[in-house]
Every structure is written in structure tokens, then in C-alpha cells.
Design a protein around this motif. Sequence first.
Motif, PDB file in Angstrom:
ATOM      1  N   VAL A  14       0.834  -1.208   0.000  1.00  0.00           N
ATOM      2  CA  VAL A  14       0.000   0.000   0.000  1.00  0.00           C
ATOM      3  C   VAL A  14       0.867   1.257   0.000  1.00  0.00           C
ATOM      4  O   VAL A  14       0.628   2.197  -0.766  1.00  0.00           O
ATOM      5  N   VAL A  15       1.904   1.271   0.839  1.00  0.00           N
ATOM      6  CA  VAL A  15       2.792   2.433   0.902  1.00  0.00           C
ATOM      7  C   VAL A  15       3.531   2.614  -0.420  1.00  0.00           C
ATOM      8  O   VAL A  15       3.614   3.732  -0.944  1.00  0.00           O
ATOM      9  N   PHE A  16       4.054   1.541  -0.983  1.00  0.00           N
ATOM     10  CA  PHE A  16       4.805   1.613  -2.239  1.00  0.00           C
ATOM     11  C   PHE A  16       3.919   2.144  -3.372  1.00  0.00           C
ATOM     12  O   PHE A  16       4.315   3.045  -4.115  1.00  0.00           O
ATOM     13  N   THR A  17       2.709   1.620  -3.485  1.00  0.00           N
ATOM     14  CA  THR A  17       1.782   2.068  -4.524  1.00  0.00           C
ATOM     15  C   THR A  17       1.391   3.527  -4.321  1.00  0.00           C
ATOM     16  O   THR A  17       1.340   4.308  -5.270  1.00  0.00           O
ATOM     17  N   THR A  18       1.138   3.904  -3.074  1.00  0.00           N
ATOM     18  CA  THR A  18       0.760   5.285  -2.775  1.00  0.00           C
ATOM     19  C   THR A  18       1.885   6.257  -3.117  1.00  0.00           C
ATOM     20  O   THR A  18       1.636   7.318  -3.700  1.00  0.00           O
ATOM     21  N   VAL A  19       3.116   5.895  -2.779  1.00  0.00           N
ATOM     22  CA  VAL A  19       4.250   6.770  -3.084  1.00  0.00           C
ATOM     23  C   VAL A  19       4.421   6.920  -4.591  1.00  0.00           C
ATOM     24  O   VAL A  19       4.605   8.033  -5.102  1.00  0.00           O
ATOM     25  N   TRP A  36      10.114   8.903 -15.380  1.00  0.00           N
ATOM     26  CA  TRP A  36      11.065   8.975 -14.266  1.00  0.00           C
ATOM     27  C   TRP A  36      10.479   8.381 -12.987  1.00  0.00           C
ATOM     28  O   TRP A  36      11.207   8.001 -12.082  1.00  0.00           O
ATOM     29  N   ARG A  37       9.166   8.309 -12.938  1.00  0.00           N
ATOM     30  CA  ARG A  37       8.511   7.673 -11.791  1.00  0.00           C
ATOM     31  C   ARG A  37       8.931   6.209 -11.705  1.00  0.00           C
ATOM     32  O   ARG A  37       9.155   5.671 -10.620  1.00  0.00           O
ATOM     33  N   ALA A  41      11.162   4.100  -8.560  1.00  0.00           N
ATOM     34  CA  ALA A  41      10.674   2.928  -7.821  1.00  0.00           C
ATOM     35  C   ALA A  41      11.804   2.057  -7.280  1.00  0.00           C
ATOM     36  O   ALA A  41      11.828   1.758  -6.079  1.00  0.00           O
ATOM     37  N   PRO A  42      12.783   1.633  -8.094  1.00  0.00           N
ATOM     38  CA  PRO A  42      13.854   0.810  -7.537  1.00  0.00           C
ATOM     39  C   PRO A  42      14.728   1.575  -6.540  1.00  0.00           C
ATOM     40  O   PRO A  42      15.197   0.995  -5.557  1.00  0.00           O
ATOM     41  N   VAL A  43      14.892   2.871  -6.761  1.00  0.00           N
ATOM     42  CA  VAL A  43      15.680   3.678  -5.821  1.00  0.00           C
ATOM     43  C   VAL A  43      14.979   3.709  -4.464  1.00  0.00           C
ATOM     44  O   VAL A  43      15.616   3.560  -3.418  1.00  0.00           O
ATOM     45  N   PHE A  44      13.671   3.879  -4.491  1.00  0.00           N
ATOM     46  CA  PHE A  44      12.877   3.870  -3.262  1.00  0.00           C
ATOM     47  C   PHE A  44      13.016   2.526  -2.530  1.00  0.00           C
ATOM     48  O   PHE A  44      13.204   2.483  -1.306  1.00  0.00           O
ATOM     49  N   LEU A  45      12.966   1.428  -3.265  1.00  0.00           N
ATOM     50  CA  LEU A  45      13.095   0.103  -2.643  1.00  0.00           C
ATOM     51  C   LEU A  45      14.477  -0.121  -2.051  1.00  0.00           C
ATOM     52  O   LEU A  45      14.617  -0.666  -0.953  1.00  0.00           O
TER      53      LEU A  45
END
Length: 93
Positions: A14-19, A36-37, A41-45
Amino acid sequence: GGVASLGGSILGAVVFTTVLESLRPLLQWLNIAAEWRLAAAPVFLVLLMLLRPRGIMGHREFGFLVPREERIPPGVADDSAKPEAVSSREVAS
């Protein structure tokens, strides 16, 4: 999500999808290509794995996801980890 934590996995998704979805209007407002979104995603992970190696919840779990047989009633302490009390009479004999 969390090590052996179903609730952590759900919360993480839920948090990953929301971000990621909140990046969409932000990037549009900044005039940056929406692709760029997908790079973010991988940087966030990776940042999440570095900052929270045990996951968002670790070994904790939401109470409603724990089977009834494994729940500990409130107010009942788990005495299995405590050493047994030894009275002074037992030590003297």
C-alpha cells in the motif's frame, strides 16, 4: 513488508503504490517526464532496504492477522523466558 509478517507485506504494498502514484502529479507539475517515476521505484526500494533491513514491521504483526491459537490474552505475561524464582530456603539447603 516484514520478516514473516503478512501485515507488513500488505502495508508495504500500500505504501509503495501510494508513493509511486503520488509521484505522478508531482512530476507533471515539475514538467518532468512521467517515466522517471518508474526510475524512482527501484531507488525507493533500495533506500527502504538500507534504512529498514527488517522491513516496515519487522517481526510484529497486526492482531487480527494472528491465528486465535497463537494469540496471547492481554494481561498474561509469557513466563517461559523468565528464570524461576529461588527462595532463600532452597539456597540454604
